[in-house]
Design an enzyme around this catalytic site. Sequence first.
Site, mmCIF file in Angstrom:
data_model
loop_
_atom_site.group_PDB
_atom_site.id
_atom_site.type_symbol
_atom_site.label_atom_id
_atom_site.label_comp_id
_atom_site.label_asym_id
_atom_site.label_seq_id
_atom_site.Cartn_x
_atom_site.Cartn_y
_atom_site.Cartn_z
ATOM 1 N N ASP A 37 2.420 -18.467 21.253
ATOM 2 C CA ASP A 37 1.732 -18.907 20.044
ATOM 3 C C ASP A 37 0.553 -17.966 19.808
ATOM 4 O OD1 ASP A 37 0.109 -20.324 18.124
ATOM 5 O OD2 ASP A 37 1.152 -22.162 18.691
ATOM 6 N N GLN A 101 2.862 -31.744 11.667
ATOM 7 C CA GLN A 101 3.678 -30.537 11.592
ATOM 8 C C GLN A 101 3.097 -29.560 10.580
ATOM 9 O OE1 GLN A 101 7.792 -31.338 10.614
ATOM 10 N NE2 GLN A 101 8.459 -29.307 11.278
ATOM 11 N N HIS A 107 10.301 -27.105 16.251
ATOM 12 C CA HIS A 107 9.790 -26.327 17.372
ATOM 13 C C HIS A 107 9.052 -27.231 18.353
ATOM 14 C CE1 HIS A 107 6.532 -26.378 14.399
ATOM 15 N NE2 HIS A 107 5.665 -26.137 15.388
ATOM 16 N N PHE A 108 8.996 -26.757 19.579
ATOM 17 C CA PHE A 108 8.280 -27.442 20.648
ATOM 18 C C PHE A 108 7.141 -26.547 21.125
ATOM 19 C CE2 PHE A 108 12.230 -29.694 20.678
ATOM 20 C CZ PHE A 108 11.937 -30.962 21.156
ATOM 21 N N HIS A 109 6.024 -27.179 21.436
ATOM 22 C CA HIS A 109 4.869 -26.492 22.016
ATOM 23 C C HIS A 109 4.830 -26.807 23.508
ATOM 24 C CE1 HIS A 109 2.639 -25.891 18.121
ATOM 25 N NE2 HIS A 109 3.447 -26.878 17.767
#
Length: 145
Positions: A37, A101, A107-109
């Site tokens: 990220d 969101q 997506h996954f963090h």
Amino acid sequence: MSLHGAYDPDNIFARILRGDIPSVKVWEDDHVLAFMDVFPQSEGHVLVISKTSTARNILEMAPEDLARLTAAVQRTALAVEKALKPEGISLMQFNGDAGGQTVFHLHFHIVPRWSDRPMKGHGHAPMAETSALQALADRIRTELD
């Protein structure tokens, strides 16, 4: 955006997948991309996305694609834990504007956590230096099983 609507093929993750925007990749295969990220909430913050699905949120993804994606999240989180030795890991996945969101491509963090380091807010962290992200990606990649 709400939980329902059309997929935007020009969202930032779609553009990353097309190669229009660079990313610092941790790993990828034919189905999944894990990358750093650029606005990390914590050192080692990784995003995991599907390369094959245009689901905007978890409600839209086919179960077999979701199973593949969550297996990739686990694989990546295990490598993050081995590489960075955090005291904890936050796994986050947001759905819809009201759910937090900001990019409408599922997506996954994976956010490593330490008790003496506060986590920066989602969407409010400063941009990281590419060289620092690359060094973290290299460390995490070496720990992949």
